[in-house]
Motif scaffolding. Sequence first.
Motif, PDB file in Angstrom:
ATOM      1  N   ILE A 218       0.851  -1.179   0.000  1.00  0.00           N
ATOM      2  CA  ILE A 218       0.000   0.000   0.000  1.00  0.00           C
ATOM      3  C   ILE A 218       0.896   1.241   0.000  1.00  0.00           C
ATOM      4  CG2 ILE A 218      -1.801   1.253   1.223  1.00  0.00           C
ATOM      5  CD1 ILE A 218      -2.621  -1.519   0.132  1.00  0.00           C
TER       6      ILE A 218
ATOM      7  N   GLU B 146       0.640   5.280  -0.175  1.00  0.00           N
ATOM      8  CA  GLU B 146      -0.238   6.439  -0.093  1.00  0.00           C
ATOM      9  C   GLU B 146       0.481   7.634  -0.700  1.00  0.00           C
ATOM     10  OE1 GLU B 146      -0.772   6.381   4.092  1.00  0.00           O
ATOM     11  OE2 GLU B 146      -2.471   5.005   3.979  1.00  0.00           O
TER      12      GLU B 146
ATOM     13  N   TRP C 117      -8.094   8.339  -5.720  1.00  0.00           N
ATOM     14  CA  TRP C 117      -7.776   9.468  -4.842  1.00  0.00           C
ATOM     15  C   TRP C 117      -8.470  10.735  -5.322  1.00  0.00           C
ATOM     16  CZ3 TRP C 117      -6.418   8.514  -0.240  1.00  0.00           C
ATOM     17  CH2 TRP C 117      -5.606   7.428   0.066  1.00  0.00           C
TER      18      TRP C 117
ATOM     19  N   TYR D 134      -3.641  11.732   3.309  1.00  0.00           N
ATOM     20  CA  TYR D 134      -4.171  10.565   2.608  1.00  0.00           C
ATOM     21  C   TYR D 134      -3.955   9.313   3.450  1.00  0.00           C
ATOM     22  CZ  TYR D 134      -3.629  13.949  -1.140  1.00  0.00           C
ATOM     23  OH  TYR D 134      -3.697  15.086  -1.897  1.00  0.00           O
TER      24      TYR D 134
ATOM     25  N   THR E  81      -5.132   4.984   3.547  1.00  0.00           N
ATOM     26  CA  THR E  81      -5.786   3.832   2.943  1.00  0.00           C
ATOM     27  C   THR E  81      -6.270   2.932   4.062  1.00  0.00           C
ATOM     28  OG1 THR E  81      -4.319   3.956   1.044  1.00  0.00           O
ATOM     29  CG2 THR E  81      -5.515   1.906   1.357  1.00  0.00           C
TER      30      THR E  81
ATOM     31  N   VAL F  47      -7.978  -3.524   0.218  1.00  0.00           N
ATOM     32  CA  VAL F  47      -8.318  -2.118   0.412  1.00  0.00           C
ATOM     33  C   VAL F  47      -9.811  -1.966   0.663  1.00  0.00           C
ATOM     34  CG1 VAL F  47      -8.355   0.155  -0.669  1.00  0.00           C
ATOM     35  CG2 VAL F  47      -6.395  -1.340  -1.009  1.00  0.00           C
TER      36      VAL F  47
ATOM     37  N   LYS G 149     -11.177   1.293   1.705  1.00  0.00           N
ATOM     38  CA  LYS G 149     -11.460   2.582   1.077  1.00  0.00           C
ATOM     39  C   LYS G 149     -10.257   3.497   1.232  1.00  0.00           C
ATOM     40  CE  LYS G 149     -13.720   4.813   5.006  1.00  0.00           C
ATOM     41  NZ  LYS G 149     -14.890   5.572   5.421  1.00  0.00           N
ATOM     42  N   HIS G 150     -10.264   4.529   0.420  1.00  0.00           N
ATOM     43  CA  HIS G 150      -9.266   5.583   0.508  1.00  0.00           C
ATOM     44  C   HIS G 150      -9.905   6.761   1.233  1.00  0.00           C
ATOM     45  CE1 HIS G 150      -6.610   3.535  -2.263  1.00  0.00           C
ATOM     46  NE2 HIS G 150      -7.606   3.396  -3.117  1.00  0.00           N
TER      47      HIS G 150
END
Length: 121
Positions: free
Chosen positions: A48, A50, A63, A98, A100, A108, A110-111
């Motif tokens: 991951i 970000e 994003w 940001y 994750t 994942v 959600k962002h």
Amino acid sequence: MRTTESEEEPAFQEPETEEEPAYDPWVDDTPLRYRNLSEIYASCHSCIVEPENFDEAAQDEAWKKEIENEMNMIEKNQTWELVNRPFNKPIIGVKWVYKTKLNLDGSVQKHKARLVAKGYA
């Protein structure tokens, strides 16, 4: 002086029995589980990353969608409004944060993009 047999100490004494040790909450008696390296590598299949700034986030559709959602919520809640720069007041900047969010299996969920004020300025 002579002693009788009943007065003499026995030649063999039984050892005193030790009491059961008290429960110690600092000792973990849980058996360890060993896994193969292949199992560990299988659970680490994703990386991951970000975004570190707005330019990086703007290149990814997920994003960009979250940035738009955050801006819509700011406008809906009337959190703040953009005004012309006052010359006699200090400027408080903002920055994007940001994150994750992941499910338990590592996928994942959600962002999250948040616009936060630099309150320390």
